[in-house]
Design an enzyme around this catalytic site. Structure first.
Site, PDB file in Angstrom:
ATOM      1  N   ARG A   1       0.863  -1.185   0.000  1.00 40.24           N
ATOM      2  CA  ARG A   1       0.000   0.000   0.000  1.00 40.24           C
ATOM      3  C   ARG A   1       0.899   1.235   0.000  1.00 40.24           C
ATOM      4  O   ARG A   1       2.125   1.118   0.078  1.00 40.24           O
ATOM      5  CB  ARG A   1      -1.038  -0.005   1.135  1.00 40.24           C
ATOM      6  CG  ARG A   1      -0.706  -0.698   2.417  1.00 40.24           C
ATOM      7  CD  ARG A   1       0.362  -0.060   3.248  1.00 40.24           C
ATOM      8  NE  ARG A   1       0.107   1.344   3.462  1.00 40.24           N
ATOM      9  CZ  ARG A   1       1.007   2.236   3.701  1.00 40.24           C
ATOM     10  NH1 ARG A   1       2.305   1.890   3.762  1.00 40.24           N
ATOM     11  NH2 ARG A   1       0.722   3.504   3.875  1.00 40.24           N
ATOM     12  N   GLY A   2       0.267   2.404  -0.100  1.00 38.70           N
ATOM     13  CA  GLY A   2       1.061   3.629  -0.266  1.00 38.70           C
ATOM     14  C   GLY A   2       1.187   3.890  -1.757  1.00 38.70           C
ATOM     15  O   GLY A   2       1.482   2.964  -2.535  1.00 38.70           O
ATOM     16  N   ALA A   3       0.953   5.144  -2.158  1.00 43.85           N
ATOM     17  CA  ALA A   3       0.831   5.462  -3.584  1.00 43.85           C
ATOM     18  C   ALA A   3       2.027   5.012  -4.441  1.00 43.85           C
ATOM     19  O   ALA A   3       1.846   4.278  -5.423  1.00 43.85           O
ATOM     20  CB  ALA A   3       0.563   6.965  -3.734  1.00 43.85           C
TER      21      ALA A   3
ATOM     22  N   ARG B   1      -7.192  -0.224  -7.011  1.00 43.30           N
ATOM     23  CA  ARG B   1      -7.482   0.812  -5.999  1.00 43.30           C
ATOM     24  C   ARG B   1      -7.663   2.123  -6.757  1.00 43.30           C
ATOM     25  O   ARG B   1      -6.838   2.460  -7.612  1.00 43.30           O
ATOM     26  CB  ARG B   1      -6.354   0.937  -4.952  1.00 43.30           C
ATOM     27  CG  ARG B   1      -6.327  -0.229  -3.962  1.00 43.30           C
ATOM     28  CD  ARG B   1      -5.452   0.067  -2.767  1.00 43.30           C
ATOM     29  NE  ARG B   1      -6.097   0.940  -1.792  1.00 43.30           N
ATOM     30  CZ  ARG B   1      -5.459   1.482  -0.749  1.00 43.30           C
ATOM     31  NH1 ARG B   1      -4.171   1.257  -0.567  1.00 43.30           N
ATOM     32  NH2 ARG B   1      -6.096   2.264   0.100  1.00 43.30           N
TER      33      ARG B   1
ATOM     34  N   GLN C   1      -2.233   2.555  10.010  1.00 44.50           N
ATOM     35  CA  GLN C   1      -0.934   2.590   9.316  1.00 44.50           C
ATOM     36  C   GLN C   1       0.104   3.388  10.111  1.00 44.50           C
ATOM     37  O   GLN C   1       1.300   3.111  10.011  1.00 44.50           O
ATOM     38  CB  GLN C   1      -1.078   3.224   7.924  1.00 44.50           C
ATOM     39  CG  GLN C   1      -1.815   2.380   6.907  1.00 44.50           C
ATOM     40  CD  GLN C   1      -3.275   2.756   6.843  1.00 44.50           C
ATOM     41  OE1 GLN C   1      -3.866   3.115   7.855  1.00 44.50           O
ATOM     42  NE2 GLN C   1      -3.870   2.670   5.672  1.00 44.50           N
TER      43      GLN C   1
ATOM     44  N   ASP D   1      -1.876  10.795  -2.045  1.00 46.83           N
ATOM     45  CA  ASP D   1      -2.196   9.779  -3.060  1.00 46.83           C
ATOM     46  C   ASP D   1      -2.461  10.400  -4.420  1.00 46.83           C
ATOM     47  O   ASP D   1      -2.397   9.724  -5.443  1.00 46.83           O
ATOM     48  CB  ASP D   1      -3.402   8.961  -2.614  1.00 46.83           C
ATOM     49  CG  ASP D   1      -2.998   8.080  -1.454  1.00 46.83           C
ATOM     50  OD1 ASP D   1      -2.988   8.575  -0.321  1.00 46.83           O
ATOM     51  OD2 ASP D   1      -2.634   6.917  -1.704  1.00 46.83           O
TER      52      ASP D   1
ATOM     53  N   ASN E   1      -5.385  12.609   0.465  1.00 54.05           N
ATOM     54  CA  ASN E   1      -4.537  11.731   1.301  1.00 54.05           C
ATOM     55  C   ASN E   1      -5.428  10.992   2.289  1.00 54.05           C
ATOM     56  O   ASN E   1      -6.655  11.199   2.327  1.00 54.05           O
ATOM     57  CB  ASN E   1      -3.455  12.553   2.021  1.00 54.05           C
ATOM     58  CG  ASN E   1      -2.386  11.661   2.647  1.00 54.05           C
ATOM     59  OD1 ASN E   1      -1.879  10.744   2.003  1.00 54.05           O
ATOM     60  ND2 ASN E   1      -2.056  11.894   3.905  1.00 54.05           N
ATOM     61  N   LYS E   2      -4.817  10.146   3.073  1.00 56.61           N
ATOM     62  CA  LYS E   2      -5.532   9.296   4.028  1.00 56.61           C
ATOM     63  C   LYS E   2      -6.569  10.084   4.824  1.00 56.61           C
ATOM     64  O   LYS E   2      -6.318  11.215   5.251  1.00 56.61           O
ATOM     65  CB  LYS E   2      -4.496   8.650   4.966  1.00 56.61           C
ATOM     66  CG  LYS E   2      -5.020   7.708   6.019  1.00 56.61           C
ATOM     67  CD  LYS E   2      -5.881   6.608   5.477  1.00 56.61           C
ATOM     68  CE  LYS E   2      -5.220   5.810   4.401  1.00 56.61           C
ATOM     69  NZ  LYS E   2      -6.162   4.942   3.643  1.00 56.61           N
TER      70      LYS E   2
HETATM   71  O1  MRU Z   1      -4.508   3.370   2.177  1.00 54.74           O
HETATM   72  P1  MRU Z   1      -3.021   3.541   2.121  1.00 54.74           P
HETATM   73  O2  MRU Z   1      -2.319   2.973   3.298  1.00 54.74           O
HETATM   74  O3  MRU Z   1      -2.451   3.040   0.813  1.00 54.74           O
HETATM   75  O4  MRU Z   1      -2.823   5.102   2.144  1.00 54.74           O
HETATM   76  C1  MRU Z   1      -1.540   5.639   2.063  1.00 54.74           C
HETATM   77  C2  MRU Z   1      -1.496   7.111   2.218  1.00 54.74           C
HETATM   78  O5  MRU Z   1      -2.502   7.765   2.375  1.00 54.74           O
HETATM   79  C3  MRU Z   1      -0.161   7.761   2.077  1.00 54.74           C
HETATM   80  O6  MRU Z   1      -0.112   8.939   2.827  1.00 54.74           O
HETATM   81  C4  MRU Z   1       0.072   8.120   0.599  1.00 54.74           C
HETATM   82  O7  MRU Z   1      -0.115   6.986  -0.216  1.00 54.74           O
HETATM   83  C5  MRU Z   1       1.410   8.669   0.363  1.00 54.74           C
HETATM   84  S1  MRU Z   1       2.641   7.406   0.440  1.00 54.74           S
HETATM   85  C6  MRU Z   1       4.166   8.082   0.245  1.00 54.74           C
END
Ligand code: MRU
Length: 356
Positions: free
Chosen positions: A51-53, A88, A199, A240, A250-251
């Protein structure tokens, strides 16, 4: 970065399979998984083993490599690319990586396609490492400035995990922190727990601990009072998808932190590689916001007294639950964007000056 003193990346290619660290098991178990088919990569992205962009973008690129190993037929590759993009919806890096791969592979003959795909996926990975390192060097200057004025520990609040586990290495929001720490600047990180999937607690705190960086996990609603008390010098979060006008997806919960930061004159920075910029969407209302399964909220996983991972229900069985995974922070609440090319204002003009 390090886990138990050993340097890792989050993803690598070995013996015709893709190796990942299963992030659904951290921090309690460290498990490396083998992805052997494009379907495996899609499932890993959907279930958030990765996970994470930036990391899901790289996983999708390797997913196309696996797709070619399975079947060189162009229609199979095309279907794989569509399924990967749909796995996603919010992080633009996924589509960015798939589009880049497909462009590179268009018109390539079957004898060369695997090599070209693998080279391109590896280039995407190496570029991300370089970009995240540069984000760190650019963000370091901001931390240094605060430290030189304050002459005391710099307290940084972060949300979710925009650490090395969300990228290939270094992270985005954490990269300036790692660079500051390496330079001997004293930093302490307030880590938002980041419900529902935690996370922050499970990944950000874990990776900071492994690098020896002082951090404290806080419930998601604690940041406000810490800012009112002057206990936060700056916020750095990841993203993201950032629009060319500077609006940031973002999250979930990022927006509330930005509001609180604005009210308390705390600088609020967003760290991102250029692969996270969406130049096409003009209005943040058009950003697809992922809605995930309600059980991520209603159930929680942790170790029981016998050190066994258990999942338990914490909500009333009859309650309705809404699990939106992301929110939008308007550009007006963002102090600056920390990118691989430098720090700029969250505005169309500044982003274009830097990147176009
Ligand atoms: O749902 P996730 O855990 O994939 O969400 C991740 C985030 O929101 C991060 O802040 C974002 O992807 C940036 S990662 C460098």
């Amino acid at each position: 970065m390090n886990i138990e003193g050993k340097a890792y990346r989050t993803i690598w290619f070995e013996n015709n399979s893709v190796k990942i660290i299963d992030q659904t098991k951290l921090p309690h178990q460290f498990i490396i998984k083998n992805l052997k088919t494009v379907k495996d990569t899609i499932n890993a992205i959907k279930s958030m083993k990765v996970r994470g962009a930036p990391l899901i973008g790289a996983t999708a690129a390797f997913g196309l490599v696996l797709s070619i190993i399975e079947n060189k037929d162009h229609s199979f590759l095309k279907k794989s690319s569509e399924d990967l993009i749909a796995s996603r919806p919010t992080a633009i890096n996924l589509k960015w990586a798939v589009d880049r791969m497909m462009k590179k592979l268009s018109g390539v003959n079957n004898n060369d396609i695997l090599k070209i795909a693998l080279d391109e996926a590896k280039t995407i990975v190496e570029e991300d490492v370089k970009f995240c390192k540069n984000i760190g060097l650019n963000g370091l200057k901001i931390i240094e400035e605060i430290y030189n004025k304050k002459k005391d520990i710099v307290n940084i609040l972060t949300h979710c995990n925009a650490g090395w586990l969300a990228t290939i290495d270094w992270g985005t929001a954490t990269s300036p922190i790692y660079h500051a720490h390496k330079k001997g600047i004293k930093v302490h990180v307030w880590v938002d727990e980041t419900r529902p999937r935690n996370q922050g607690a499970n990944l950000t705190s874990y990776e900071l601990n492994e690098e020896g960086i002082s951090n404290t996990i806080i419930a998601d609603n604690t940041g406000g009072i810490l800012m009112q008390r002057g206990q936060v010098d700056m916020c750095i979060v990841g993203t993201d998808r950032t629009l060319s006008n500077g609006d940031v997806a973002n999250k979930i919960g990022t927006y509330l932190k930005a509001l609180s930061a604005k009210d308390n004159n705390v600088p609020f920075y967003v760290a991102l590689p250029s692969s996270t910029i969406d130049w096409s969407i003009k209005d943040s209302k058009d950003i697809p916001i992922e809605e995930r399964d309600s059980t991520e909220l209603s159930h929680i996983e942790g170790l029981d007294k016998n050190n066994k991972l258990q999942k338990i229900l914490i909500y009333p069985q009859k309650s309705k639950v809404l699990n939106l995974a992301f929110d939008i922070t308007p550009a007006k609440l963002v102090t600056g964007l920390i990118t691989e090319k430098g720090v700029c204002e969250a505005s169309e003009k500044s982003l274009k000056d830097l990147f176009k």
